[in-house]
Write an enzyme that holds these catalytic residues in place. Sequence first.
Site, PDB file in Angstrom:
ATOM      1  N   ARG A   1       9.809   6.029  -3.135  1.00 54.64           N
ATOM      2  CA  ARG A   1      10.141   6.978  -4.213  1.00 54.64           C
ATOM      3  C   ARG A   1      11.592   7.424  -4.138  1.00 54.64           C
ATOM      4  NH1 ARG A   1       5.297   9.985  -2.640  1.00 54.64           N
ATOM      5  NH2 ARG A   1       3.512   8.972  -3.605  1.00 54.64           N
TER       6      ARG A   1
ATOM      7  N   TYR B   1     -10.325  -4.912   4.545  1.00 51.18           N
ATOM      8  CA  TYR B   1      -9.925  -3.528   4.718  1.00 51.18           C
ATOM      9  C   TYR B   1     -10.317  -2.782   3.440  1.00 51.18           C
ATOM     10  CZ  TYR B   1      -7.645   0.776   5.546  1.00 51.18           C
ATOM     11  OH  TYR B   1      -7.440   2.122   5.731  1.00 51.18           O
TER      12      TYR B   1
ATOM     13  N   ARG C   1       1.226   6.038  16.416  1.00 49.24           N
ATOM     14  CA  ARG C   1       1.311   7.376  15.811  1.00 49.24           C
ATOM     15  C   ARG C   1       0.533   8.381  16.648  1.00 49.24           C
ATOM     16  NH1 ARG C   1      -2.540   6.606  10.364  1.00 49.24           N
ATOM     17  NH2 ARG C   1      -4.348   5.826  11.474  1.00 49.24           N
TER      18      ARG C   1
ATOM     19  N   GLU D   1      -2.271   6.844  19.296  1.00 48.95           N
ATOM     20  CA  GLU D   1      -3.048   5.698  18.810  1.00 48.95           C
ATOM     21  C   GLU D   1      -2.372   4.387  19.231  1.00 48.95           C
ATOM     22  OE1 GLU D   1      -4.452   6.824  14.877  1.00 48.95           O
ATOM     23  OE2 GLU D   1      -4.376   4.707  14.339  1.00 48.95           O
TER      24      GLU D   1
ATOM     25  N   ARG E   1       0.831  -1.212   0.000  1.00 46.88           N
ATOM     26  CA  ARG E   1       0.000   0.000   0.000  1.00 46.88           C
ATOM     27  C   ARG E   1       0.862   1.257   0.000  1.00 46.88           C
ATOM     28  NH1 ARG E   1      -4.042  -2.432   3.913  1.00 46.88           N
ATOM     29  NH2 ARG E   1      -3.336  -1.163   5.656  1.00 46.88           N
TER      30      ARG E   1
ATOM     31  N   ASP F   1     -10.784   1.105   1.791  1.00 47.15           N
ATOM     32  CA  ASP F   1     -10.733   2.557   1.907  1.00 47.15           C
ATOM     33  C   ASP F   1     -12.101   3.126   1.530  1.00 47.15           C
ATOM     34  OD1 ASP F   1      -8.248   3.346   2.908  1.00 47.15           O
ATOM     35  OD2 ASP F   1      -7.254   2.992   0.989  1.00 47.15           O
TER      36      ASP F   1
HETATM   37  P1  FAD Z   1     -18.556   1.480   8.813  1.00 47.23           P
HETATM   38  O1  FAD Z   1     -18.084   2.876   8.643  1.00 47.23           O
HETATM   39  O2  FAD Z   1     -17.922   0.669   9.869  1.00 47.23           O
HETATM   40  O3  FAD Z   1     -20.134   1.518   9.074  1.00 47.23           O
HETATM   41  C1  FAD Z   1     -20.861   0.412   9.541  1.00 47.23           C
HETATM   42  C2  FAD Z   1     -21.970   0.913  10.459  1.00 47.23           C
HETATM   43  O4  FAD Z   1     -22.845  -0.182  10.764  1.00 47.23           O
HETATM   44  C3  FAD Z   1     -21.451   1.437  11.799  1.00 47.23           C
HETATM   45  O5  FAD Z   1     -21.873   2.762  11.991  1.00 47.23           O
HETATM   46  C4  FAD Z   1     -22.088   0.509  12.823  1.00 47.23           C
HETATM   47  O6  FAD Z   1     -22.500   1.184  14.009  1.00 47.23           O
HETATM   48  C5  FAD Z   1     -23.299  -0.032  12.096  1.00 47.23           C
HETATM   49  N1  FAD Z   1     -23.744  -1.356  12.546  1.00 47.23           N
HETATM   50  C6  FAD Z   1     -23.023  -2.494  12.528  1.00 47.23           C
HETATM   51  N2  FAD Z   1     -23.775  -3.545  12.971  1.00 47.23           N
HETATM   52  C7  FAD Z   1     -24.995  -3.025  13.265  1.00 47.23           C
HETATM   53  C8  FAD Z   1     -26.208  -3.604  13.743  1.00 47.23           C
HETATM   54  N3  FAD Z   1     -26.312  -4.909  13.976  1.00 47.23           N
HETATM   55  N4  FAD Z   1     -27.287  -2.798  13.962  1.00 47.23           N
HETATM   56  C9  FAD Z   1     -27.176  -1.460  13.706  1.00 47.23           C
HETATM   57  N5  FAD Z   1     -26.062  -0.869  13.242  1.00 47.23           N
HETATM   58  C10 FAD Z   1     -24.989  -1.637  13.016  1.00 47.23           C
HETATM   59  N6  FAD Z   1     -10.292   5.067   4.401  1.00 47.23           N
HETATM   60  C11 FAD Z   1      -9.798   6.022   3.583  1.00 47.23           C
HETATM   61  O7  FAD Z   1     -10.220   6.108   2.424  1.00 47.23           O
HETATM   62  N7  FAD Z   1      -8.864   6.917   4.017  1.00 47.23           N
HETATM   63  C12 FAD Z   1      -8.373   6.893   5.283  1.00 47.23           C
HETATM   64  O8  FAD Z   1      -7.508   7.710   5.643  1.00 47.23           O
HETATM   65  C13 FAD Z   1      -8.862   5.886   6.165  1.00 47.23           C
HETATM   66  N8  FAD Z   1      -8.403   5.832   7.425  1.00 47.23           N
HETATM   67  C14 FAD Z   1      -8.846   4.832   8.237  1.00 47.23           C
HETATM   68  C15 FAD Z   1      -8.345   4.798   9.524  1.00 47.23           C
HETATM   69  C16 FAD Z   1      -8.752   3.802  10.380  1.00 47.23           C
HETATM   70  C17 FAD Z   1      -8.199   3.777  11.775  1.00 47.23           C
HETATM   71  C18 FAD Z   1      -9.658   2.812   9.926  1.00 47.23           C
HETATM   72  C19 FAD Z   1     -10.049   1.664  10.815  1.00 47.23           C
HETATM   73  C20 FAD Z   1     -10.206   2.879   8.655  1.00 47.23           C
HETATM   74  C21 FAD Z   1      -9.807   3.886   7.790  1.00 47.23           C
HETATM   75  N9  FAD Z   1     -10.344   4.009   6.523  1.00 47.23           N
HETATM   76  C22 FAD Z   1      -9.855   4.973   5.681  1.00 47.23           C
HETATM   77  C23 FAD Z   1     -11.409   3.095   6.035  1.00 47.23           C
HETATM   78  C24 FAD Z   1     -12.853   3.637   6.311  1.00 47.23           C
HETATM   79  O9  FAD Z   1     -13.044   3.755   7.695  1.00 47.23           O
HETATM   80  C25 FAD Z   1     -13.852   2.656   5.676  1.00 47.23           C
HETATM   81  O10 FAD Z   1     -13.685   2.687   4.283  1.00 47.23           O
HETATM   82  C26 FAD Z   1     -15.333   2.991   5.949  1.00 47.23           C
HETATM   83  O11 FAD Z   1     -15.583   3.232   7.299  1.00 47.23           O
HETATM   84  C27 FAD Z   1     -16.195   1.831   5.470  1.00 47.23           C
HETATM   85  O12 FAD Z   1     -17.562   2.173   5.601  1.00 47.23           O
HETATM   86  P2  FAD Z   1     -18.670   1.079   5.936  1.00 47.23           P
HETATM   87  O13 FAD Z   1     -19.972   1.775   5.787  1.00 47.23           O
HETATM   88  O14 FAD Z   1     -18.438  -0.154   5.146  1.00 47.23           O
HETATM   89  O15 FAD Z   1     -18.409   0.667   7.468  1.00 47.23           O
HETATM   90  N1  UDP Z   2       3.735   0.903   8.257  1.00 46.81           N
HETATM   91  C1  UDP Z   2       4.903   0.862   8.977  1.00 46.81           C
HETATM   92  N2  UDP Z   2       5.484   2.050   9.356  1.00 46.81           N
HETATM   93  C2  UDP Z   2       4.945   3.250   9.066  1.00 46.81           C
HETATM   94  C3  UDP Z   2       3.743   3.283   8.335  1.00 46.81           C
HETATM   95  C4  UDP Z   2       3.166   2.094   7.946  1.00 46.81           C
HETATM   96  O1  UDP Z   2       5.401  -0.206   9.283  1.00 46.81           O
HETATM   97  O2  UDP Z   2       5.521   4.292   9.451  1.00 46.81           O
HETATM   98  C5  UDP Z   2       3.140  -0.399   7.843  1.00 46.81           C
HETATM   99  C6  UDP Z   2       2.059  -0.882   8.830  1.00 46.81           C
HETATM  100  O3  UDP Z   2       2.150  -2.279   8.917  1.00 46.81           O
HETATM  101  C7  UDP Z   2       0.766  -0.468   8.153  1.00 46.81           C
HETATM  102  C8  UDP Z   2       1.125  -0.645   6.675  1.00 46.81           C
HETATM  103  O4  UDP Z   2       2.507  -0.251   6.579  1.00 46.81           O
HETATM  104  O5  UDP Z   2      -0.319  -1.280   8.537  1.00 46.81           O
HETATM  105  C9  UDP Z   2       0.297   0.162   5.704  1.00 46.81           C
HETATM  106  O6  UDP Z   2       0.417   1.527   6.012  1.00 46.81           O
HETATM  107  P1  UDP Z   2      -0.847   2.490   5.987  1.00 46.81           P
HETATM  108  O7  UDP Z   2      -0.392   3.873   6.217  1.00 46.81           O
HETATM  109  O8  UDP Z   2      -1.654   2.180   4.772  1.00 46.81           O
HETATM  110  O9  UDP Z   2      -1.582   2.006   7.313  1.00 46.81           O
HETATM  111  P2  UDP Z   2      -3.094   2.061   7.758  1.00 46.81           P
HETATM  112  O10 UDP Z   2      -3.819   3.036   6.873  1.00 46.81           O
HETATM  113  O11 UDP Z   2      -3.519   0.661   7.601  1.00 46.81           O
HETATM  114  O12 UDP Z   2      -3.034   2.503   9.186  1.00 46.81           O
END
Ligand code: FAD
Ligand code: UDP
Length: 371
Positions: free
Chosen positions: A176, A348, A277, A300, A172, A350
């Site tokens: 560069r 996972y 982080r 975090e 991912r 995005d």
């Molecule tokens: P969710 O957002 O999880 O929505 C599911 C919903 O269903 C929740 O609100 C939950 O409460 C509800 N639900 C579940 N079960 C039930 C039930 N039985 N009854 C009622 N409600 C229920 N993506 C990016 O593009 N860029 C980023 O920088 C990025 N950063 C991230 C950082 C973190 C720490 C994480 C974990 C994810 C990140 N993502 C990022 C991914 C992003 O969060 C997901 O793409 C997105 O949330 C997916 O949406 P979803 O609707 O599938 O799931």
């Molecule tokens: N990662 C790492 N060091 C860093 C940043 C990322 O080892 O400084 C690794 C880590 O395992 C992470 C993966 O690279 O899960 C992908 O990075 P990304 O930034 O996409 O992480 P995420 O969005 O899953 O938190």
Amino acid sequence: MKRICIVGAGFSGAVIARSLSEEGYECLVVDERQHSAGNCHTERDAESGVMVHKYGPHIFHTNDERVWNYINRFGEMMPYVNRVKATVKGQVYSMPINLHTINQFFGKSMSPAEAKSFIEGKARMDIQEPETFEEQGLRFVGDDIYQGFFAGYTRKQWGVEPSQLPASILKRLPLRFNYDDNYFNHPYQGMPRHGYTAIVENILDHENIEVRLDTKYERLNEEFEHIFYSGPLDRYFNYELGRLGYRTLDFEPVRAEGDYQGTAVMNYPDADIPFTRIAEHKHFAPWESGNFTKTIAFREYSRSCGPDDIPYYPIRLVEETQLLERYQERAAKEKNVTFVGRLGTYQYLDMDITIGLALDVAEKYLASAKQ
Ligand code: FAD
Ligand code: UDP
């Protein structure tokens, strides 16, 4: 016409509800949380006024023009480029690994071509097709950078040895040999001016959509023509076959005056620092960050997800993949239910991929209903 039920008011549920409602379907969207937008939820921190990404920092980036146009239809996206820093043994470096990182780390001033052949000299060129995270790291950056930036961070993030994780997780990140420190390669990138929740609320704002927050799907006692389920796949089946493994996150708030760390995201790959982080949220909104005298950042911490924790990252090791297959067999037999989103499909995803898949699922449903 009977109604459609959509479980989850995150991007998956909201986008499906919108597509179907625009074609005349009545949709009930339920979410057990008090807010929509799922894990992308944003809200203003009362003390500082900063827009906080409640479930971790979210940066929107995509190469899918359809998805970019879609999100822009429902809210204003502001220019934003994700530039991440990393503190390694007391020194601050630029991420992802770029020419600045390499020159700084080795105390050199190499040109792009010199750096490329220097790193190739360190890389394990004998690893032909890397399968694990560790092999991917050693093959592309060599042991020094791998140990400095990736091994410790990844152990903390995933709780397992990098040799047990797939290479895809590291793929991912770009590598560069120039000074481009944009974390993503995608042509479209931005931040919503009023946060993600405002966008999701706009997607859900349609006369054929009823949104019921604070409502568990399991409590509903109504008939539906079809159910789109974006909750956890194993939860739908009452965890009968066991629990799919996730990592959860703990966010420890740090409050300060002014500017805490001078940037949005600072990674801490060192093994002896317990968090992965620190994200300072005012820097995710540079167009307004100057308005706030106070600031809020979050350390975090990643750990194994227990029954009462929020599932964040699916762990897809061999054991989980086998359990997933057994749940998928059950899901395929479930009539009139489509499993969607990151929890419903245990992937996972995005945000841009989530939106694209939700648009596809709705389109497919509408096409089959017309036949
Ligand atoms: P969710 O957002 O999880 O929505 C599911 C919903 O269903 C929740 O609100 C939950 O409460 C509800 N639900 C579940 N079960 C039930 C039930 N039985 N009854 C009622 N409600 C229920 N993506 C990016 O593009 N860029 C980023 O920088 C990025 N950063 C991230 C950082 C973190 C720490 C994480 C974990 C994810 C990140 N993502 C990022 C991914 C992003 O969060 C997901 O793409 C997105 O949330 C997916 O949406 P979803 O609707 O599938 O799931
Ligand atoms: N990662 C790492 N060091 C860093 C940043 C990322 O080892 O400084 C690794 C880590 O395992 C992470 C993966 O690279 O899960 C992908 O990075 P990304 O930034 O996409 O992480 P995420 O969005 O899953 O938190």
